[in-house]
Enzyme design. Structure first.
Site, short mmCIF file in Angstrom:
data_model
loop_
_atom_site.label_atom_id
_atom_site.label_comp_id
_atom_site.label_asym_id
_atom_site.label_seq_id
_atom_site.Cartn_x
_atom_site.Cartn_y
_atom_site.Cartn_z
N HIS B 215 -4.32 67.62 35.66
CA HIS B 215 -5.40 66.99 36.40
C HIS B 215 -6.26 66.09 35.51
O HIS B 215 -6.56 64.97 35.86
CB HIS B 215 -6.28 67.99 37.13
CG HIS B 215 -7.19 67.29 38.09
ND1 HIS B 215 -6.72 66.71 39.24
CD2 HIS B 215 -8.48 66.98 38.02
CE1 HIS B 215 -7.71 66.09 39.85
NE2 HIS B 215 -8.78 66.25 39.14
N TYR B 219 -8.24 61.71 34.62
CA TYR B 219 -9.57 61.25 34.18
C TYR B 219 -9.47 60.50 32.87
O TYR B 219 -10.25 59.58 32.62
CB TYR B 219 -10.54 62.44 34.11
CG TYR B 219 -10.82 62.94 35.50
CD1 TYR B 219 -11.80 62.33 36.27
CD2 TYR B 219 -10.05 63.92 36.08
CE1 TYR B 219 -12.01 62.72 37.57
CE2 TYR B 219 -10.25 64.33 37.37
CZ TYR B 219 -11.23 63.72 38.13
OH TYR B 219 -11.43 64.09 39.42
N HIS B 366 -1.33 59.37 47.25
CA HIS B 366 -2.67 59.61 46.72
C HIS B 366 -2.79 59.16 45.27
O HIS B 366 -3.67 58.39 44.91
CB HIS B 366 -3.02 61.10 46.82
CG HIS B 366 -4.24 61.48 46.04
ND1 HIS B 366 -5.52 61.07 46.41
CD2 HIS B 366 -4.39 62.16 44.88
CE1 HIS B 366 -6.38 61.53 45.53
NE2 HIS B 366 -5.72 62.18 44.58
N PHE B 367 -1.86 59.62 44.42
CA PHE B 367 -2.10 59.27 43.01
C PHE B 367 -1.68 57.85 42.69
O PHE B 367 -2.18 57.27 41.73
CB PHE B 367 -1.52 60.33 42.04
CG PHE B 367 -0.03 60.40 41.95
CD1 PHE B 367 0.68 59.44 41.25
CD2 PHE B 367 0.65 61.45 42.52
CE1 PHE B 367 2.05 59.53 41.14
CE2 PHE B 367 2.03 61.54 42.42
CZ PHE B 367 2.73 60.57 41.73
N HIS B 368 -0.80 57.26 43.50
CA HIS B 368 -0.54 55.84 43.27
C HIS B 368 -1.76 55.00 43.65
O HIS B 368 -2.07 54.01 43.00
CB HIS B 368 0.70 55.37 44.04
CG HIS B 368 1.98 55.66 43.31
ND1 HIS B 368 2.60 56.88 43.34
CD2 HIS B 368 2.74 54.89 42.48
CE1 HIS B 368 3.69 56.84 42.57
NE2 HIS B 368 3.80 55.65 42.04
N ARG B 429 8.43 64.95 48.89
CA ARG B 429 8.51 63.90 47.88
C ARG B 429 9.70 64.15 46.96
O ARG B 429 10.33 65.21 47.00
CB ARG B 429 7.21 63.88 47.08
CG ARG B 429 6.99 65.11 46.26
CD ARG B 429 5.56 65.21 45.75
NE ARG B 429 5.39 64.46 44.53
CZ ARG B 429 4.49 64.80 43.58
NH1 ARG B 429 3.71 65.84 43.73
NH2 ARG B 429 4.36 64.07 42.51
N ARG B 430 10.00 63.17 46.13
CA ARG B 430 10.99 63.29 45.05
C ARG B 430 12.39 63.56 45.54
O ARG B 430 13.13 64.30 44.93
CB ARG B 430 10.58 64.39 44.08
CG ARG B 430 9.34 64.03 43.32
CD ARG B 430 8.87 65.18 42.50
NE ARG B 430 7.85 64.73 41.57
CZ ARG B 430 6.85 65.47 41.17
NH1 ARG B 430 6.73 66.69 41.60
NH2 ARG B 430 5.97 65.00 40.34
#
Lengths: 192, 541, 263
Positions: B215, B219, B366-368, B429-430
């Site tokens: 996580h 950041y 989300h993370f893209h 996913r994946r």
């Protein structure tokens, strides 16, 4: 903020005290927003008892087929004496066994599952049933289905080159049908 | 005052070259798993490509940007040459060597385990060794940032550390500590297994170690973007930074709470107790606070700039912003994507909502959106801002820059919104391919096609970005002046020592790690018989 | 302000940040470790200490649930990926002697045209597991069962390592021009059929899965049909039955013909 003024911008009349006050208000609002969000999670945890798995249990993935609750003949759905249903399943490269789960609608169900080799994911489409199968540990989660129907059950975690072919099925039947099936067999699946 | 320009340029060029290569893979993956492609091919190629794409985009590219930008900040903000120049070159050399060492087995198909490793699957040892080398190279940067700050402080007692440098060092500490989780997993668990020294591995423990990194690494990726928000954006649009102190508070909060919350990635894992999952989900809520503070400060800073330019009205000032300025445009687009991505993040962090989208395409979306969108678009802005200072040549293809930024934004929205949607439908996913002819998943086909076009738009934008930089490298010489950072509206003459040093915050960070991770890790290490046989991937016939 | 003053309860930065962090940690620990678990009836906790232990993740012993015993013999081999992957010259030598009695059906070099499986170059774990299953009755064959019945565990390991050591010999049916059917290359994902090669060695190996190239089409077809109908059940936890029962008769034919023609 304990910073001190050494010059004032003046031109647009925004004094430092005003700036600091607005900033403090925003910070307070932000804290309140976060407090509410965290509180909501705790609230649902309490009133809907939707919390992560309560106990950690271990299982040796290499000997699942030799003894214990995950032997082949013990996999599938079983009607318990209290009227609830327990479903036992394993994930392996590249299928779930049983390949097709049969469960009653509107009944409390406990899924007990584990992996025989690598990490797999257990996801039933169209529901919020979703957990990980980590080799060495047993996943145990309470679920229920509102209505009869069919759902796909793909593995949602990369488990090797055949991962994209790891799709199982769930068949939800009404309670009476399930009871009739349970009367004739001790462990139920919808594998033909 | 930028002295070691070649060093900094080397970091940025290497970063953007590997970014370009990984972007091509990403666009290909989007296409080949969509209904546009006939899916009769060896699925291993897809997983191989995802491993390379993830490793480069997750470990190499942002690390190089943070390092290069960090060196630039150190020299420009502290106004002195970098201490430890040779070490810095050694650091980038390690990153480069590590990347090559990791990518050889990956490209040969010997380590198609994805960049998140997934033990007990074990690939070729050199893949993991390469990743460790990349991390070790970045740790040299962490040490250099700390040393440069200490040297400056020795000569400048009682002066506030410039915000840019304060944030930069905060980011380096965050990364230094964050990387420890994956390093422990690699060095003590995966690499011994990959080398054949042991044939079993505790997959549950490995996942806990990885969550330590997983996580907070986001950041670490985010910090250069936030530095750009606070210290480049207000200056670039001719305004002031609304609050210097709030910036420091935001970065300090990242240091303290970004890392000891990683277990929220393991909400659905059976090997971690529910109590620790709850504790870390509470702290996960806290990490939204610095972002909320930042959004306020940056919007307020923009308003100051607009009103200085004559902007009027409650909302009219927005129109008076210098929209033709690429930094203005990038920041605004970044904030929009951060807003959408952050809203999605609030859903992920809640255990109850997470279960409906856990490990679906929603997460990929989300993370893209957060990383590829909100964060990377500011990497572009940082490069555009720094380039004239690094090359000593003018960079004035503003139209092309704006087109590039818009394309990136549109591409990211077109890619990730359909992903979020099919994730809600339950698309895992994946997976290398999907049989869209099957009625159960046929409704997802259209959305997947749309997102494949998004991938092409992103690729176009990436190519345009590289063209802008290359043109800048061959443009006529031009003096860009000294590199400077935004000036706060109210320059604090004196700031509390708490906002000018890291000791307390590092102690809190480590203390909180022990509270939140100590027991789960210790307990998994103590439990016997949970090591499982390694499953070797890419083994010979 | 000097550094000394920072680490002092009188410094609000110190006291507030440490205090707030500690308060959140303690509060969330009380809620997460005690309150929430006690609220969950299905956990059947035996008190506050049990609540803390289970919420912290102390592993429980597996519940002694009454399992339904199998109505037929299942394989009792524990298959692991590293099983029998090391060559052992002594073992191979012993295996060569023991393997003489296998030559009638499996050929002197482990290759035969008699529709019995080729064993030359087969993964040792596969040969060992099948011999074991014949011995325990998990797999039944009129010819093989009596042979295996008298073999000691070490004999089976030796024979398996010997055959793994022999080079694969291309069968007389090799046809490199035969295109791979879709069912081999990609399987049928929604029917839970992964590509054959993701387990059987062309792309990756799943321990216990045999190398198929050059095996007789008659044999492959018979085994797939046996898995599909459930007359062969020695695949651990149905790993092959799950796949075979989803295959159409035509796909079984295609697979058998394709692998016979492979080296």
């Amino acid at each position: 903020m304990t910073s001190e003024t050494d010059h004032s911008p003046g031109a647009h009349g925004l004094g430092e005290a005003v700036a600091a006050r607005i900033e403090r208000r925003w910070a307070t609002l932000s804290i309140v927003i976060i407090g509410v969000l965290v509180g909501l999670a705790a609230f649902f945890g309490i009133y809907h008892t939707t919390m992560p798995q309560g106990r950690v249990e271990t299982a040796d993935p290499t000997t699942l087929h030799l003894s214990g609750e995950f032997v082949e003949s013990n996999l599938g759905s079983v009607l318990e004496v209290d009227g609830s249903v327990t479903v036992r399943a394993i994930g392996q490269q590249y299928s779930f066994t049983p390949q097709c789960l049969v469960v009653p609608a509107e009944t409390p169900i406990t899924i007990r599952a584990t992996s025989a080799d690598v990490v797999h994911g257990f996801l039933i489409e169209g529901t919020n049933i979703n957990t990980m199968l980590v080799p060495g540990y047993v996943s145990d989660l309470p679920i229920s289905f509102k209505a009869p129907g069919e759902h796909m059950m793909p593995c949602q975690e990369f488990c090797g080159i055949g991962h994209q072919g790891m799709w199982g099925k769930v068949k939800v039947v009404d309670q009476t049908t399930f009871r009739n099936m349970a009367a004739s067999k001790r462990r139920l699946t919808c594998v033909d | 005052m930028l002295i070691n320009k070649r060093l900094i340029l080397a970091h940025f060029w290497l970063a953007f070259i590997v970014f370009g290569a990984a972007l091509v893979l990403g666009a290909w993956q989007m296409f080949e798993r969509s209904p546009l492609n006939v899916w009769h091919f060896n699925p291993e190629f897809y997983y191989r490509s995802v491993t390379a794409h993830g490793t480069v985009m997750g470990y190499v590219f942002p690390t190089l940007v943070a390092m290069g930008f960090g060196y630039a900040i150190s020299e420009a903000a502290l106004e002195r040459p970098l201490v430890g120049r040779r070490w810095a070159w050694a650091g980038i050399a390690l990153v480069a060597i590590g990347s090559v060492v990791a990518m050889i087995p990956v490209s040969l198909g010997l380590a198609s385990v994805l960049y998140t490793f997934y033990p007990p699957m074990i690939g070729n040892a050199f893949y993991y060794i390469g990743v460790v080398l990349v991390v070790v190279g970045s740790w040299i940067w962490v040490a250099l940032m700390s040393i440069n700050l200490a040297v400056w402080k020795r000569d400048n007692r009682d002066k506030p550390v410039p915000l840019a440098m304060f944030a930069n060092v905060a980011g380096s500490y965050l990364w230094g500590w964050t990387a420890v989780g994956a390093a422990l997993e690699l060095i003590f668990q995966i690499i011994p297994t990959a080398l054949g020294l042991t044939t079993t591995i505790d997959a549950g423990l490995a996942r806990v170690f990885f969550s330590w990194t997983l996580h907070a690494i986001v950041y670490f990726w985010l910090i250069p973007t936030y530095i750009a928000y606070y210290t480049i954006f207000p200056r670039a649009i001719g305004g002031r930074l609304y609050s210097d102190a709030m910036g420091r508070v935001a970065f300090i909060m990242f240091v303290v709470v970004a890392m000891p919350i990683g277990v929220h990635h393991l909400f659905a894992d059976p090997q971690v107790g529910a109590g620790f999952k709850f504790m870390q989900s509470v702290f996960t809520g806290l990490v939204a606070l610095p972002t909320l503070l930042t959004v306020f400060t940056i919007c307020a800073s923009a308003e100051i700039a607009s009103r200085l330019r004559g902007g009027r009205g409650a909302f009219g000032w927005i129109g008076a912003l210098p929209w033709k300025n690429p930094i203005m445009l990038a920041t605004a687009l970044s904030l929009v994507m951060l807003g959408f991505g952050g809203a999605g993040g609030l859903i992920n962090m809640s255990y109850q909502l997470n279960t409906s989208i856990h490990n679906t395409q929603w997460i990929t979306g989300h993370f893209h959106l957060i990383f590829g969108g909100a964060i990377v678009i500011m990497y572009f802005a940082i490069a555009y801002d720094l380039w004239p200072h690094l090359t000593g040549r003018t960079l004035d293809s503003y139209g092309m820059m704006r087109t590039q930024l818009w394309l990136w934004f549109i591409g990211m929205i077109v890619t990730t919104f359909p992903w979020h949607y099919v994730g809600i439908l339950g698309m895992p996913r994946r997976m290398a391919f999907y049989d869209y002819a099957n009625p159960a998943i046929a409704p997802q086909a259209f959305s997947v096609v749309i997102s494949a076009f998004g991938g092409l738009i992103l690729l176009t934008s990436g190519i345009l970005f590289l063209i802008v930089l290359i043109r800048g490298q061959f443009a006529p010489r031009g003096e860009a002046g000294a590199y400077s950072f935004a000036i706060p509206l109210h320059m604090p003459a004196r700031i509390p020592v708490a906002l000018n040093s890291f000791g307390l915050w590092l102690a809190l960070m480590i203390g909180l790690t022990i509270v939140n991770y100590g027991y789960p890790i210790g307990q998994l290490m103590a439990v016997k018989n949970t090591s499982v046989p390694a499953v070797y991937v890419g083994a010979s016939r | 302000m000097s550094e000394d003053e920072l680490y002092s309860p009188r410094n609000p930065w110190f006291s507030i940040s440490v205090g707030v962090t500690a308060a959140i940690a303690v509060l969330s620990a009380i809620v997460g470790l005690i309150w929430l678990p006690l609220l969950q009836p299905n956990l059947k906790l035996a008190g506050i200490w049990d609540a803390i232990c289970s919420a912290a993740g102390v592993p429980n012993l597996p519940r002694p649930a009454a399992a339904v015993p199998p109505a037929f013999k299942t394989s009792n081999v524990v298959v692991t990926p590293e099983m029998l992957t090391r060559q052992d010259q002594v073992s191979i030598g012993r295996g060569a002697t023991l393997a003489q009695r296998c030559a009638i059906c499996h050929g002197p070099q482990g290759v035969s045209d008699a529709n019995s499986p080729n064993l030359a170059g087969q993964y040792a774990a596969v040969t060992y597991k099948e011999l074991n299953d014949f011995k325990t009755g998990a797999r039944v064959n009129v010819v093989m069962s009596p042979f295996a019945a008298n073999m000691a565990d070490q004999d089976m390991r030796d024979v398996a390592l010997y055959y793994a050591y022999l080079p694969r010999v291309p069968s007389s049916q090799v046809n490199p021009n035969l295109p791979a059917p879709a069912i081999v290359v990609t399987g049928a994902p929604m029917r839970n059929i992964p590509p054959c090669g993701s387990c059987h060695g062309e792309i990756d190996i799943k321990a216990g899965s045999p190398w198929l190239g050059g095996q007789s089409a008659v044999y492959i077809k018979a085994q797939l049909q046996a898995f599909a109908s459930g007359t062969r059940r020695n695949d651990i936890s149905e790993q092959m039955r799950n796949i075979a029962r989803q295959m159409t008769a035509e796909e079984i034919d295609q697979v058998a013909r394709y692998y016979e023609a492979q080296p």
